[in-house]
Scaffold this active site. Structure first.
Site, mmCIF file in Angstrom:
data_model
loop_
_atom_site.group_PDB
_atom_site.id
_atom_site.type_symbol
_atom_site.label_atom_id
_atom_site.label_comp_id
_atom_site.label_asym_id
_atom_site.label_seq_id
_atom_site.Cartn_x
_atom_site.Cartn_y
_atom_site.Cartn_z
ATOM 1 N N ARG A 1 -21.760 -11.029 2.597
ATOM 2 C CA ARG A 1 -21.208 -9.912 3.181
ATOM 3 C C ARG A 1 -19.851 -10.395 4.020
ATOM 4 N NH1 ARG A 1 -23.924 -8.222 7.706
ATOM 5 N NH2 ARG A 1 -25.706 -7.628 6.712
ATOM 6 N N LYS B 1 -5.172 1.788 -6.108
ATOM 7 C CA LYS B 1 -4.071 2.524 -6.582
ATOM 8 C C LYS B 1 -3.147 1.369 -7.287
ATOM 9 C CE LYS B 1 -5.718 6.442 -4.970
ATOM 10 N NZ LYS B 1 -5.443 7.047 -3.763
ATOM 11 N N TYR C 1 -3.928 11.986 3.864
ATOM 12 C CA TYR C 1 -4.713 12.137 2.821
ATOM 13 C C TYR C 1 -5.910 12.907 3.201
ATOM 14 C CZ TYR C 1 -8.072 10.019 -0.802
ATOM 15 O OH TYR C 1 -8.896 9.866 -1.691
ATOM 16 N N ASP D 1 -1.273 4.410 6.815
ATOM 17 C CA ASP D 1 -1.650 4.346 5.493
ATOM 18 C C ASP D 1 -0.474 4.013 4.472
ATOM 19 O OD1 ASP D 1 -2.558 4.844 2.793
ATOM 20 O OD2 ASP D 1 -4.116 6.383 3.515
HETATM 21 C C1 LIG Z 1 -6.382 7.245 -2.762
HETATM 22 C C2 LIG Z 1 -6.088 7.203 -1.509
HETATM 23 C C3 LIG Z 1 -6.955 6.829 -0.471
HETATM 24 C C4 LIG Z 1 -8.387 6.513 -0.714
HETATM 25 O O1 LIG Z 1 -8.749 5.272 -1.826
HETATM 26 P P1 LIG Z 1 -10.247 5.543 -2.520
HETATM 27 O O2 LIG Z 1 -9.950 3.860 -3.012
HETATM 28 O O3 LIG Z 1 -9.915 6.561 -3.513
HETATM 29 O O4 LIG Z 1 -11.179 5.617 -1.413
HETATM 30 C C5 LIG Z 1 -6.383 6.618 0.851
HETATM 31 N N1 LIG Z 1 -5.198 6.989 1.062
HETATM 32 C C6 LIG Z 1 -4.482 7.464 0.177
HETATM 33 C C7 LIG Z 1 -2.826 7.631 0.588
HETATM 34 C C8 LIG Z 1 -4.736 7.473 -1.153
HETATM 35 O O5 LIG Z 1 -4.038 8.118 -2.041
#
Ligand SMILES: *Cc1c(COP(=O)(O)O)cnc(C)c1O
Length: 388
Positions: free
Chosen positions: A53, A204, A107, A179
């Protein structure tokens, strides 16, 4: 060293892996020690094998690479999803009776976590207008512990004045969390702009191929220990195969991002001139409300943008979207393929009104040929008009 070179070299140590270009995938829970003395003196920490972990050479390689790309940051930590990175970082810096300031455009699932989970533990959450800039000062209270930004915002793409907001937060002893999924560290250097913790859904653009879930968070020296312990204490760790895919995707990210930007800019410009379109939400376009801040603070734009159509019926929009051949319809983005989805940003705002004049769409410009993408959308607009 230039950024494109760092994308290729950062965190790679072939000499540790018999010369293999990429680190092997370590599947490990138990790590064995030779002697009782070694076992008893073990010190868990970044870069040390201790227990699955806590990380393996597979995870250390990606953490090192992201930390370098974020500008030589003190610490990068991996999480099982992008959302997990947002929630774990918030939990790490907040406690009962803390006050949290959140941009109104974050988000949706991050917002739900603030509203449904943090509030249950006595955290007070206040949303603010993403355009607030330095006027955020008036919203600070004695117990304001953190500010959460997402620039540009999910679905609505407002650019926030990150340096200004982060400077105010610092004066009030609060951490700034951003973010940074849309821009990635290639196009926005969070820590240089005053952010304490930069979070990304690696799902992403880092993974880049729509086939793994992963989150990363990177912090400056002040926030490093709190962030790292926050992830460990909550028990988060990322799966080795997903971490491997992320480090593999990372190596081509600079090239992909340039193409995403080129195609998105061309599509956004083309869409803005279409008679069926009311507005395009893409900070890289001159005339976008966030364009001046984007030019000042960013070095590029990614492939994701919003479109507001002129008023049209739901069946007409469905006829447009259902018949598209190249644009897939589904959550997430950042992969090599183009996507389009209907969106409803007006459903999750509280500090500001969002009143689109027509149906909202979100487009991810993939790596296909832009003329083919335009043809696909053009045929979609014909269906939209015919159905209307
Ligand atoms: C997709 C996304 C997330 C979350 O990511 P996951 O891997 O799907 O949990 C967080 N912030 C933004 C801006 C996103 O587009």
């Amino acid at each position: 060293m230039k950024q494109d070179t760092k994308v290729v070299t950062a965190g790679r140590h072939p000499e540790l892996f018999h010369g293999a270009v990429n680190p092997p995938v370590y599947h490990a829970s138990t790590i064995l020690f030779e002697t009782m003395a070694e076992f008893e003196s073990r010190k868990p920490g970044p870069g040390t094998m201790f227990y699955g972990r806590h990380g393996t050479p597979t995870t250390f390689a990606l953490e090192e690479a992201i930390a370098i790309l974020e500008g030589g940051a003190a610490q990068c930590t991996l999480y099982p999803s992008g959302l997990a990175s947002c929630t774990a970082v918030l939990l790490a810096f907040l406690e009962a009776q803390s006050h949290l300031l959140v941009a109104d455009c974050v988000y949706g699932p991050t917002r739900r976590f603030c509203d449904r989970v943090l509030t249950r533990f006595g955290v007070e959450v206040t949303y603010f207008d993403p355009a607030i800039g330095g006027a955020i000062e008036t919203m600070f209270k004695a117990n304001t512990k953190a500010v959460f930004l997402e620039s540009p915002g999910s679905l609505t793409f407002e650019i926030q004045d990150v340096p200004e907001i982060a400077a105010v937060a610092r004066r009030h002893g609060a951490v700034t969390i951003l973010d940074n999924t849309w821009a990635t560290p290639l196009f926005f250097k969070s820590l240089e702009k005053g952010v304490d913790v930069s979070v990304q859904a690696a799902t992403k653009y880092i993974v880049g191929h729509s086939d793994a879930m992963l989150g990363v968070a990177t912090s400056n020296a002040d926030a490093a220990e709190t962030m790292r312990r926050g992830a460990l204490e909550i028990g988060f760790c990322a799966g080795p195969d997903d971490v491997y895919l992320a480090q593999r995707g990372l190596r081509t990210m600079a090239v992909r991002m340039r193409r995403h930007q080129e195609t998105a800019t061309e599509l956004a410009t083309w869409l803005a001139r279409r008679p069926e379109v009311s507005r395009v939400l893409y900070p890289a376009l001159p005339g976008d409300p966030g364009h001046a801040l984007w030019r000042r603070d960013f070095t590029g734009a990614s492939g994701l943008f919003g479109v507001i159509l002129k008023p049209a019926s739901t069946p007409a929009v469905a006829a447009m979207l259902d018949g598209l051949e190249l644009f897939g319809m589904g959550a997430s983005w950042g992969g090599f393929e183009s996507l389009i989805t209907p969106t409803h940003p007006e459903r999750s705002r509280s500090a500001t009104l969002w009143r689109p004049e027509g149906p909202s769409l979100r487009i991810h410009a993939g790596l296909e040929d832009v003329d083919d993408l335009k043809k696909d959308l053009d045929a979609g607009f014909t269906r939209l008009r015919t159905a209307a």
